[in-house]
Structures are given as structure tokens and as C-alpha cells.
Design an enzyme around this catalytic site. Structure first.
Site, PDB file in Angstrom:
ATOM      1  CB  THR A   1      42.703  37.264  21.299  1.00 33.31           C
ATOM      2  OG1 THR A   1      41.827  36.885  22.354  1.00 33.31           O
ATOM      3  CG2 THR A   1      42.854  38.758  21.292  1.00 33.31           C
TER       4      THR A   1
ATOM      5  N   GLY B   1      43.850  33.932  25.038  1.00 29.20           N
ATOM      6  CA  GLY B   1      43.525  32.741  25.818  1.00 29.20           C
ATOM      7  C   GLY B   1      42.286  32.980  26.643  1.00 29.20           C
TER       8      GLY B   1
END
Lengths: 312, 312
Positions: free
Chosen positions: A171, A223
Site C-alpha cells: 500500500t 501489510g
């Protein structure tokens, strides 16, 4: 207040061959965002600019370079939050635009709603004049290689450590404090390689991928999305800071607790309202960079803190 | 442990004409869910059963009876969470099924993901054998009247007090503790009358509409979705309980803080891991009911607690 901007470029088992591109990319992004703050721009505009820089950079799993779902498509999501009034803008299941974070920002300013998904998000973006791009233009060679590898390996989820081609997860995000002391956070992602069509992760879920409150601080996380959302990672870090824990300890405690309970990895970047910085990741690597007091700090390995002078 | 089940039927400016139907509906739903617990069923199955009861009941804004978006369609969302391992299942932007909560439960048990939306959610449901129903079969007269009124009144959002026909907002939810001490929470909604196509609210966002943790407790919230998600209402109540605040005080404090800061109303139902009950709403009304120690408690007005014996 002296402005601060911090960015991350995703946590995961990042291959050595991808390290330099990510380090270059986060240093570029943090400069792009910080420039906005130096010109007395808002924290919201600064985090958008930093994320836009990474969305157009093939080195990151957001915008161009997003990982692919099981149908071989890019399906992206992004969120942005203002710590001043808790305003939120977010989009999910969006396919036809290079900069989901800019559409999310427009949701924040122009919609009575906070999160819009799928066909409705596309319609909103078109109504606001965002240009569509061909799906193919969002797909990088690296993302294709990651999906191929995922499928060849039988497609096991639940680990951030998916894919030597580094297409597993990841991300991008940014947290800023502007000269007026306002905090904003932006997060954007292509999700995880091999996700089913329609999968929504932590990024557009407020309190999981993104949280900002001028009274406390701001957090962007990255994550394993399904683990991050189960513990409301960003909001957990905020609540620890609210109880008096410093930014770095709060970030480390919350990420460590998540990994301990759910056996997946994550990372987060945090600013407290007083400008304290938190950076922590339980994954092998996470690229990050911040500018504070005319110094640019950055890193990607565990325990690594590199430094260079920031020249305007 | 002696099982407990609590349900809510939505917070808002509920019209007097709708009070009795909701009171009957929450009492029916809490019995349906409690029966599962009495037969040593899991908390997850119990909260699903309670929510299924309200999804098929026209008196509630979930499943049949869901309010309509600007296109005159039902677009629903639901989430369910297990406090044992923090497993989550959720769906959003779903149109063709009577029981979104059952699809969400199937996401929890069968998918590597936690939240699936739109066409992907429909495909998942079809793959798992859920029967589709015609859109028209989900649309109630009340929901049509609410959209008509919303459009005639110029469509102002941001208030829970939208619609004398009570189509403004509202959600249904349930929190249970089973004989093994496991906690589960389920929440389901049609969203808010006149929402844009693709609007996603607080219900599928974990920590906003729904949260469960065996180590602390469980919460389901209802009210103005865009406000609930900005404060992570369910997770805020959980964090207050984790810090030692009792269930009822935590519920009241978090709801009051949200209304104070964002000027919109909400409500929540809460169980602590020890079986303490929390019920609070800042809206005019919220229907709720719970069964504990062979007594059924329920209400809908501020300060009202009615009671009847629960006969198996």
C-alpha cells in the site's frame, strides 16, 4: 507549527531487486508532498500530492503498478481523512482511473457520503471530470509476473510474504501536519495479488488503513489487509497515543500485537499532534521517508535510518 | 457460561406508527437468536439467526424493507465478526439476496478475504448456492414512501432525523455470548434513503458498525453511518471497556462523544465478556431487546426498560 510529512511505500517481503526503486520513489514522494506544505498548503493537499507521486510510479502497488486480482484486473481503493473535523473521503473497487486518491479527496469535499464503491464510484469520478485511462495502462510487467507466480504456486493467502516478484501486498500512504497544525492522512492500494474480484481490504476502512484526528495524531498502515482490519490497526495506534503513549512506541506496540495474535505482518507510519514520528513494521521490509526540520530521513530495512539534507 | 443475546432494530427518528412493529420485531428476533444459544449453538449462529429474523421483517431497514438509493434500488451491506479469533465476514453493494448476513457469515467461514463487494459479492453468493430474489421483492411500500419524501424535501443528508416515513437511516444488529464464552456480533442494513448508488456506510467497516473480541466484548452500532465510521464507534466502545469502563458507561460515553463532535445521532448495543449489558442511543428512538437470566428486556423510548418473562 513547522510542517512535517511522512510517507510509506508498503510493507512486505520486498525483493532485493525492488529496493532501490522504492527508496527513490518514497524520497520523491515525500519531497512532492512537503513542497505543498512549504507553500502553506493544507495537510490534505500535501498527503494527496505525496500519494499521487507513488500512484504514478511503477515501483508501488497503487495506481499504475497495482497488483492484479484473479481476473487479471486492477481494482483499486483509497482513503483520505482530515484530522480537523474527521471528514473522510474514500473509494473502492475502482478500475478506470490513475489516481484513486484524488477521487477520494473529491468525495471528502463534494459528497455527503464518505465511501463510494464500484460503478457508483466510477460515476462520481466521471461527474467530477476525472479522466479515465485504459485498464492496460495501469498494468505493469511486475504485477503480471506476480499474478503468474501466485497462480503457479497454488495461490495461498494469509502471508505478506507472497511472491518473489513482490506482488503480494503493499500500500502507499502519507501523514502530514501543516503550518496550521492540521493533520491529514492518505492511503492508496491495488490490494493483494490474486484477490477475488470485489475484495475490499483495510485501505478504505477508516480506523484500519487510515485515521487522523488533530487532537491526537495521524496513521497510515500497510501489510496484510485482512489482519489490519480485524484489529483496526490505525485506530488502535491512535487510541494508544490518546492514552499517553508516544508515537513510535504506540506504532510498535499495535503492529506487534497484531502480528502476535494473527500471525501476519504489517507496518505503519504515525505522527503525533506534537510532531513526534512513529515508524514500525513486522514485515521483512517497508520503505518510508519523512522530512522534518530540513532533514530527510528514509529507510527500508529493519533498524535502518538513512539521512540526507533536504534542499528546497 | 450462561448465554446472553441482545439485538437492536435501528436508531433514528422513528415515527409513532412504526413503534409497535419494531417492538414486536426485536422481541421475535431476540427469541430466534436465543433459541440457538439454548441448544448450545455458537454465538455466530445465534447472531445470524437474530439478524435473519429482522432482515425478513418489513419493520426494519435490512433485507426486505431496506431503504432505497437514489436510483430507487435496494443496495445492502452486512458484517459478522467472531470474538474468538477476530475472524470477519462482510459484504457490501449487494442487491439480489434476502439475507446479506448469511452471505457475510459464509465469507467468514469460506473466503480468505473479509469483505467482498458488488459483482464479486454476488458471484461469491451464487457460488455458495444462495438463491437470488427479484429486486422488487425486497422493496417495501414504506421504503418507497421514504424515498419519495426524501426527494420531495430536497434530499438533505447529515441528519438521522430524515423522513417521517422512517426511511432515513437504521440498521439491525445482534451481539451474543454463547455457553463457551465466545462472543459474536452481526450487523445488517439497507443504508440510508436517497444515498447515491455505490455508497458504503459504517456497517461493513469493522470497528465502526461491528466489533467482537472474546477478551473484551462485542458491539453493534446504528445511526448516521458517515458519523459512526469517522469515530470508529464500535471499536471506541471496545477500547473504553478494555481500559476498565463498564459496558453501559462505555456505550453512553462513546455515543455521546460522537454526537457532541459530529452533530449526528447514533446508538449501540454492547456486551462485555462478563455479560454486562450496554444500551444507549442519542437519537429519538432505538428499538432493542435482550434475554438474560430467563428475562426478556426491551424498549424503544429514551429511558424505557420493559420486561417480560422469557418462556422457552
Amino acid at each position: 507549527m513547522k510542517p512535517i510529512l511522512i510517507v510509506h511505500g508498503g510493507a512486505g517481503d520486498i525483493a532485493q531487486s525492488r529496493v532501490q526503486g522504492k527508496l527513490d520513489g518514497v524520497r520523491l514522494a515525500v519531497r512532492e508532498g512537503y513542497r505543498v506544505l512549504q507553500h502553506n498548503g493544507s495537510a490534505l493537499d500535501a498527503v494527496e500530492a505525496a500519494v499521487v507521486s507513488m500512484e504514478k510510479d511503477e515501483n508501488f502497488n497503487a495506481g499504475y503498478g497495482s497488483v492484479l486480482n484473479l481476473a487479471g484486473e486492477v481494482e483499486m481503493e483509497a482513503s483520505i481523512m482530515s484530522g480537523e473535523n474527521l471528514d473522510v473521503g474514500a473509494v473502492t473497487l475502482i478500475k478506470d482511473f490513475l489516481h484513486p486518491i484524488s477521487i477520494a479527496h473529491k468525495v471528502l469535499t463534494d459528497s455527503p457520503h464518505s465511501l463510494i464503491g464500484g460503478q457508483g464510484a466510477k460515476q462520481f469520478a466521471l461527474d467530477k471530470g476525472f479522466p479515465t485511462v485504459p485498464q492496460e495502462s495501469l498494468i505493469s510487467e511486475n504485477a503480471q509476473a506476480a499474478l503468474k507466480e501466485f497462480l503457479e504456486n497454488g495461490g495461498e493467502f494469509g502471508k505478506t510474504e507472497v511472491g518473489i516478484a513482490e506482488g503480494g501486498v503493499g500500500t502507499v500512504g502519507a501523514v502530514a501536519i501543516d503550518v496550521n497544525g492540521h493533520i491529514a492522512v492518505a492511503t492508496s492500494t491495488g490490494g493483494m495479488t490474486g484477490k477475488v474480484v470485489g475484495r475490499i481490504g483495510d485501505t478504505p476502512q477508516i480506523g484500519s488503513g487510515t485515521y487522523a484526528d488533530d487532537n491526537i495524531g495521524g496513521v497510515s498502515s500497510t501489510g496484510h489487509g485482512e489482519s489490519i482490519l480485524k484489529v483496526c490497526l490505525a485506530h488502535s495506534i491512535i487510541k494508544l497515543m490518546e492514552s499517553g503513549v508516544d508515537a513510535n512506541t504506540a506504532t510498535k506496540e499495535a503492529v506487534t500485537a497484531m502480528t502476535s495474535r494473527l500471525k501476519n505482518t504489517a507496518g505503519a507510519i504515525t505522527l503525533s499532534k506534537d510532531g513526534d514520528v512513529g515508524v514500525y513494521f513486522s514485515s521483512k521490509r517497508m520503505s518510508w521517508a519523512y522530512i522534518k526540520d530540513d532533514k530527510l530521513f528514509y529507510g527500508i530495512e529493519q533498524g535502518e535510518v538513512l539521512e540526507e539534507n533536504y534542499v528546497k
